[in-house]
Design a protein around this motif. Structure first.
Motif, mmCIF file in Angstrom:
data_model
loop_
_atom_site.group_PDB
_atom_site.id
_atom_site.type_symbol
_atom_site.label_atom_id
_atom_site.label_comp_id
_atom_site.label_asym_id
_atom_site.label_seq_id
_atom_site.Cartn_x
_atom_site.Cartn_y
_atom_site.Cartn_z
ATOM 1 N N UNK A 88 2.876 1.937 -7.779
ATOM 2 C CA UNK A 88 1.561 2.575 -7.814
ATOM 3 C C UNK A 88 0.514 1.724 -7.135
ATOM 4 N N UNK A 89 0.578 0.414 -7.362
ATOM 5 C CA UNK A 89 -0.412 -0.465 -6.744
ATOM 6 C C UNK A 89 -0.251 -0.475 -5.227
ATOM 7 N N UNK A 90 0.994 -0.412 -4.764
ATOM 8 C CA UNK A 90 1.219 -0.417 -3.320
ATOM 9 C C UNK A 90 0.653 0.840 -2.677
ATOM 10 N N UNK A 91 1.045 1.981 -3.246
ATOM 11 C CA UNK A 91 0.530 3.237 -2.697
ATOM 12 C C UNK A 91 -0.988 3.255 -2.835
ATOM 13 N N UNK A 92 -1.466 2.772 -3.989
ATOM 14 C CA UNK A 92 -2.905 2.737 -4.247
ATOM 15 C C UNK A 92 -3.640 1.866 -3.249
ATOM 16 N N UNK A 93 -2.992 0.758 -2.832
ATOM 17 C CA UNK A 93 -3.648 -0.130 -1.875
ATOM 18 C C UNK A 93 -3.877 0.597 -0.556
ATOM 19 N N UNK A 94 -2.937 1.455 -0.173
ATOM 20 C CA UNK A 94 -3.120 2.236 1.057
ATOM 21 C C UNK A 94 -4.301 3.194 0.892
ATOM 22 N N UNK A 95 -4.325 3.906 -0.250
ATOM 23 C CA UNK A 95 -5.461 4.812 -0.502
ATOM 24 C C UNK A 95 -6.770 4.034 -0.485
ATOM 25 N N UNK A 96 -6.728 2.820 -1.074
ATOM 26 C CA UNK A 96 -7.955 2.025 -1.159
ATOM 27 C C UNK A 96 -8.458 1.677 0.232
ATOM 28 N N UNK A 97 -7.528 1.341 1.137
ATOM 29 C CA UNK A 97 -7.962 1.004 2.492
ATOM 30 C C UNK A 97 -8.589 2.219 3.168
ATOM 31 N N UNK A 98 -8.015 3.400 2.950
ATOM 32 C CA UNK A 98 -8.611 4.613 3.521
ATOM 33 C C UNK A 98 -10.002 4.830 2.927
#
Lengths: 319, 386, 258, 312
Positions: D29-39
């Motif tokens: 979740x944190x990995x996928x979330x990190x991508x969303x966070x960058x967007x």
């Protein structure tokens, strides 16, 4: 003074009336009335959206959900419970209105981009339910066997009869909305759009008006969904997804956000572009669609409906 | 003044519509509806290419009964509304004698009423059995056929293989689109029959970036095997996640949607040891010489790769089968919709890319689970499974 | 109750976070009078207006209007009870005509059922004609009848302020709250505004006024309340205020008065 | 028969522990979330300067992935030059977008600007389809694909790259906005454009810079996610929507909010898919987003005063 002129209405109605007759006589476009049926269905939604976005100043990126609610209420009630299709339309519209009130009451406090996101989220959630509630909706593959419409013994099963049915309903919605815009309700909506504090000081219940308009536009979208379902005899969740909601906003932007004519022009134009004209360009289709959209926003930020006024102004101005 | 305005509006419309080419009505005109762009383009793209190639081949060889055939292809973009409109356009305006496609089950179901009403043969390239089975009457829709194996065939092929391997406890992973949903339904329906217990039932979205969560959950249940039912990039990602999580003890089965060598390449080694049921056209080289489909599949594979310089996927094979079936019918009975329908319904022993078709009034698919070859990935290529 | 004060404010406290904008305010507005609230910038005058008209809810205290508690009601509900207002920053409906602005002011007094309007029922159409006539009467009264078809945004500031008063009058208010009606106006315009306010009083409408222009205040108000840093420091007739030592010290010390 | 979820969860304990599973969900979740966070950060950079929600943000991510594939795999540049040249190229796209698309609009209202970004996103997608075709592309992981085992939890090396780059972006932006003249000038534009103009800041240049910067961050997100999830021309819209959701959840304009929102959405999706019905995964995140908005109409870290009156 906001006045809707009569000549364009008369011309538009005449055009709608003779369009199938004319199209049939021109080789290459004899199937256009079929496209016009879908254009009419889109018009029904954008008329409501024009009231919501252009007059009440609220954005919605979730109207595909109401379109879908109408379609699925019609689909489920007719195929599983044998309801009469005509009965499903008001039921669907009331269901959509109820959902709109439930969602609208807390959402419409939100502003700008937050409202856009909230309506978007609502639309996506509803779409996930269409997809996942397989036992009711048939899941991602969709629902088949939805009956067509008939009145007494007349079947609306030809393109021509359905064309006039859909556009008759569009005309009714159009006149209703025109009357609304010119009435105290329309003035109150424009007042809310310009200055909420002043509108409230005049005793206009802002929240109630916003929810009313939201619910009304949801009802029109639901009605459009029912008409779609009974014409296609088939529905699937993909038709009512987020991208359709965005397409609706694109219709509004292309046609013109602030006029009901814009809603009609935008819906018909996008229907023909996406369903008919652009596919000649094959792999360049997406590119050309994007380019048209960008050019209109750059050169006609008021939308195509603003074009006649602009041309008129230019003609009057001594150069 | 108003009359002028109306005239101007009308004229504008006509001009815009004017560039629609007026149809020249060739006698041997076949329509095609494929999802060439959009989410299902991995189906529609090879289908369109195959269909165009086949038409070229037939015409080069002199056509059918001396007549050239003409193919009219529309790209429905995976959109039901477009598909419906194009179907009617093919029938009413282009006046085709039969239509092949659509690429996906949902859209095929969407246009079934159109073809039934207009009494035009449709040969779908999609999987769902519902396309050729009127669930109300329990009989096939008279005018609808399909060449793609049903999901049930793929499921049966996988379950048969599992029985051979002594697997009885499995988890399934399906994508939340039409392909995944219909596969999931068949997996659940047929499990009991093969004495297979489904202990995990997970889903993911076609645009998801990672399925580790779903696989971790499955890892916790520790089934003997996992079946994944999806197409596109997700089926590669899920396989990589499976390998990364160290779950190789659980045998990985892919659906027939895995049928493109590109997927093995994209999996970057993660596909080793993965099983999947494939149509004969995917494994033409490794088929025994006496296999009935050896010749047609080899021909197709060679000409496709020569023309388009890309690996063959089995989806193009559906279009190959559909188009040759129509051509076959045209040759036998000429351009008459009703005669074509009658001919197809009774066609036996048609050797295609995806099996030997035996149609009958009760079966408008004409295939059985033997239409699938069970294949395992070894050293980056397909090998027939034991 | 008809003889008691029209508006009674008791123990009113308003704080935003840690900041107290109004402290323990007592205020009475008698019927048929013009009451002015004055004070230096930041004294809390506009905050007081916003509380009375329901834009803000008070932290503590009671507000009674015609004997009815109104604190906590929404702005549109308070408008319906008969309190109307103008804004310091002129909030006209700029994209509407002068006439339409006043017609919106009649909103409370008309039938605006959604479906009645959409179906353009006969009684709605009759009402629309009546409404137009009433709005023209008001425009006559405020002297803007000849500009009824102009867009509000095209009026000069003085006329915009007058139009805003006209729009507020259209609601048939018992109490009219005017937030700096003369701010930014030249001398002639200011005189016209003062005359209009007197004329409104003569119609029997009570006026509550926030204003900086002392000439206007002293000439037209019956009673003046002085606020300073959220507190009431004086109250009384113009003459009384002019001579009030505390007021002179806090506010008028530089001798600018009159 | 279906047991309640906690019993089913307990039943799973027999093979890998429930705690390990939850940890795995959190890592994913944190990995996928990190991508969303960058967007989401990309959204905020442009939003802060212009108030535009740039719906083409997802296309920057898509381009980042595909251009990197071209540079690294097709051209054969080594990792670092490929990485830098990709950032450069995508930044150029961002600059062109501002110059040709956004600045040319004559009467910019928030709504027309958003529609313009939709138009640009469609165009970028169309061009990407013509250039790369419709099939997905893979990129070698930056430091191999051998998973790291932490207890029972499996961590892909690429996960660490994604999270690491989020940290780099966050630290870098904090430094940029607080310590550099240019960054401070951009912040001034965000707070009050007309005042910024008065003190001599070239607002147009700042707008251009905001597009370039958020395109660069989008490209970073795309390059780091491609080895995990592959990349194809059609991926942008979904990423834009997830990132938009993250930005809104955290509070538009707030960078800590974007990171918090992104990670939260990633976590909810992963935990929702793992512990509840996975088919409703996207719905869980959105339902929580709606619930947060109903309680806090300007997001978790958003400021109500800052949420200005926006008309459409």
């Amino acid at each position: 003074m906001l006045q809707i002129r009569k000549a364009p209405i008369a011309a538009g109605m005449l055009f709608i009336l003779i369009f199938p007759w004319a199209a049939d006589r021109i080789p290459g476009i004899d199937h256009y009335p079929d496209v016009m049926i879908f254009a009419g269905i889109y018009c029904l939604i954008t008329i409501g959206l024009s009231l919501l976005m252009g007059y009440a100043g609220q954005i919605s990126l979730g109207h595909a959900a109401f379109y879908g609610i109408g379609a699925y209420v019609s689909g489920i009630l007719t195929t599983r419970y044998g309801f009469d299709p005509w009965l499903c339309m008001p039921i669907g519209a009331l269901a959509a209105a109820a959902v709109a009130v439930a969602v609208g009451a807390p959402s419409l406090r939100l502003r700008g981009h937050y409202l856009a996101m909230a309506t978007l989220a609502f639309g996506v959630i509803v779409n996930i339910f269409f997809r996942e509630q397989r036992q009711w909706t048939g899941g991602p593959d969709g629902m088949t066997g939805i009956p067509g419409l008939s009145l007494f013994s007349f079947e609306f099963d030809s393109i021509l009869s359905y064309y006039y049915l859909v556009w008759g309903i569009v005309a009714a919605a159009f006149f209703f909305t025109i009357a609304l815009i010119q009435s105290p309700v329309g003035r109150a909506l424009r007042a809310i759009h310009t200055s909420e504090p002043a509108a409230a000081a005049m005793g206009i219940p802002i929240a109630r008006y916003k929810i009313f308009v939201f619910a009304f536009s949801a009802m029109l979208a639901s009605l459009a969904g029912s008409l779609y379902a009974h014409y296609m005899n088939f529905i699937n969740p993909g038709t009512f997804d987020l991208f359709f909601s965005i397409k609706l906003v694109i219709m509004m932007a292309l046609g013109g956000m602030h006029s009901i004519w814009g809603a009609l022009v935008g819906a018909v134009l996008v229907a023909f572009l996406s369903l008919e004209w652009l596919h000649f360009f094959e792999q360049f289709e997406i590119l050309i669609y994007g380019a048209i959209l960008l050019l209109v926003t750059i050169f006609l930020p008021e939308g195509l409906a603003g074009l006649p006024a602009k041309l008129l102004e230019r003609a009057r101005r001594p150069s | 003044m108003m009359g002028k305005k109306v005239a101007a509006v009308l004229l504008a419309c006509l001009l815009v519509g004017g560039f629609a080419i007026s149809p020249a009505s060739a006698a041997y005109k076949i329509g095609a509806l494929f999802s060439v762009t959009g989410g299902a383009s991995f189906l529609g793209d090879p289908e369109k290419k195959t269909a165009e190639m086949v038409v070229e081949q037939i015409n080069k060889a002199g056509g059918i009964n001396g007549e050239k055939i003409e193919l009219v292809v529309y790209d429905d973009e995976g959109d039901a509304t477009k598909c419906n409109l194009f179907a009617k356009k093919l029938i009413n305006q282009d006046k085709v004698v039969a239509v092949i496609g659509p690429s996906v089950s949902g859209l095929s179901l969407a246009v079934v009423p159109v073809f039934e009403k207009s009494r035009t043969p449709l040969i779908s390239c999609a999987a769902s059995y519902k396309i050729v089975l009127n669930e109300k009457s329990g009989k096939p829709y008279p005018w609808i056929f399909k060449t793609a194996q049903s999901d049930s065939h793929a499921v049966e092929a996988i379950y048969t293989q599992m029985q051979k391997m002594g697997i009885s406890k499995i988890a399934i992973l399906t994508v939340t689109d039409g392909f995944g949903a219909s596969g999931r339904q068949e997996l659940l329906r047929l499990a009991d029959q093969y004495k297979i217990a489904i202990v995990g039932d997970e889903k993911y979205d076609p645009k998801d970036t990672d399925m580790t969560a779903q696989l971790t959950k499955i890892k916790g249940i520790a089934p003997q095997a996992i079946i994944n039912w999806s197409v596109g990039p997700t089926q590669v990602t899920v396989m990589r996640n499976w390998r990364d999580l160290g779950m190789q003890k659980m045998v990985f089965f892919q659906s027939h949607g895995f049928a493109n060598r590109k997927n093995i390449e994209l999996a970057a080694g993660a596909a080793e040891g993965v099983y999947c049921p494939l149509g004969a056209c995917n494994v033409a080289e490794v088929l025994p010489d006496d296999h009935p489909q050896k010749k047609v599949t080899m021909d197709y594979m060679q000409s496709y790769m020569a023309k388009y310089n890309e690996p063959l996927s089995s989806f193009g094979g559906y279009a190959w089968d559909a188009l040759y079936l129509v051509a076959d019918a045209l040759k036998a009975v000429g351009p008459d919709k009703a005669k074509i329908r009658d001919y197809l319904e009774n066609r036996k022993n048609f050797i295609g890319q995806h099996g030997v078709f035996n149609f009958s009034p009760d079966d408008h698919n004409g295939l059985s689970k033997d239409a699938f070859q069970m294949v395992i990935v070894k050293d980056g290529d397909w090998v027939l499974a034991e | 109750m008809t003889n008691g004060p029209l508006l009674v404010i008791e123990d009113l406290v308003m704080s935003f976070g840690g900041l107290t904008a109004l402290m323990n305010i007592q205020l009475r507005v008698a019927r048929g009078t013009i009451k002015a609230v004055i004070g230096p910038n930041g004294a809390g005058k506009t905050t007081l207006f916003n509380i009375i008209t329901g834009v803000l809810s008070p932290t503590e205290g009671h507000i009674h209007f015609t004997g009815r508690a109104i604190s906590g009601l929404k702005a549109h509900q308070i408008a319906a009870l008969g309190i109307s207002r103008t804004f310091q920053t002129v909030e006209l409906f700029t994209n509407m005509t002068v006439l339409e602005n006043v017609m919106v002011g009649r909103h409370l007094r008309i039938n605006s059922s959604f479906f009645g309007c959409g179906l353009a029922l006969p009684h709605i159409r009759r009402q629309e004609r009546r409404l137009r006539a009433q709005a023209m009467e008001i425009l006559d009264f405020i002297g803007l009848a000849d500009k009824s078809r102009l867009l509000a945004e095209n009026l000069p500031l003085g006329e915009r302020k007058i139009l805003e008063i006209g729009r507020a009058l259209a609601t048939d208010p018992l109490l009219l709250c005017l937030d700096e009606p003369a701010a930014g106006l030249n001398e002639t315009e200011t005189e016209a505004a003062a005359r209009l306010i007197q004329a409104i009083k003569e119609q029997g409408i009570t006026v509550l006024l926030v204003e900086h222009d002392m000439k206007v205040i002293m000439n037209i108000s019956d009673e003046i309340t002085v606020l300073n840093y959220g507190e009431k420091i004086a109250e009384g007739t113009p003459v009384h205020i002019q001579n009030h030592p505390q007021v002179i010290e806090a506010y008028l010390g530089d001798g600018t008065i009159i | 028969m279906r047991h309640p979820w906690f019993i089913r969860a307990a039943q799973r304990m027999n093979s890998i522990s429930f705690a390990t599973q939850v940890l795995q969900f959190i890592v994913t979740g944190l990995t996928v979330g990190a991508i969303y966070a960058m967007v989401a950060i990309g959204f905020n950079i442009i939003y802060n300067v212009t108030e535009i929600i740039n719906l083409a943000q997802g296309e920057f991510v898509m381009l980042g992935g595909l251009v990197m594939v071209f540079m690294h795999v097709s051209v054969g540049l080594p990792l670092v030059p490929a990485f830098l040249s990709t950032i450069f190229l995508v930044m150029l796209v961002g600059i062109v977008m501002d110059r040709l698309g956004i600045r040319t609009i004559r009467k910019p209202s928030v709504m027309t600007l958003i529609i313009a970004t939709v138009a640009v996103s469609i165009i970028i997608k169309g061009v990407a389809m013509l250039l790369w075709g419709k099939s997905p592309y893979d990129l070698p992981a930056f430091s191999g694909r051998t998973p790291i085992q932490l207890g029972g939890v499996v961590v892909q090396p690429q996960y660490l790259w994604v999270i690491g780059f989020l940290i780099v972006v966050a630290v870098g932006l904090t430094y940029f906005f607080n310590r550099t003249i240019l960054g401070k000038a951009m912040r001034a534009c965000a707070d009050n454009p007309s005042a910024a103009r008065l003190v001599g800041i070239d607002v147009e240049k700042m707008v251009l810079l905001s597009f370039a910067l958020s395109a660069a961050i989008g490209a970073v997100a795309g390059m780091t996610m491609t080895p995990i999830a592959l990349m194809d021309y059609d991926r942008g819209a979904m990423l834009a929507i997830k990132g938009f959701g993250a930005a809104i959840l955290g509070g538009l304009g707030s960078f800590p909010g974007a990171i918090l929102g992104g990670l939260l959405i990633g976590l909810i999706e992963s935990l929702g898919a793992g512990l509840l019905l996975s088919g409703y995964k996207d719905a869980y995140a959105l339902i929580i987003l709606l619930a947060v908005l109903f309680v806090r109409p300007s997001g978790i870290l958003g400021n109500l005063q800052v949420t200005k009156f926006k008309r459409f």
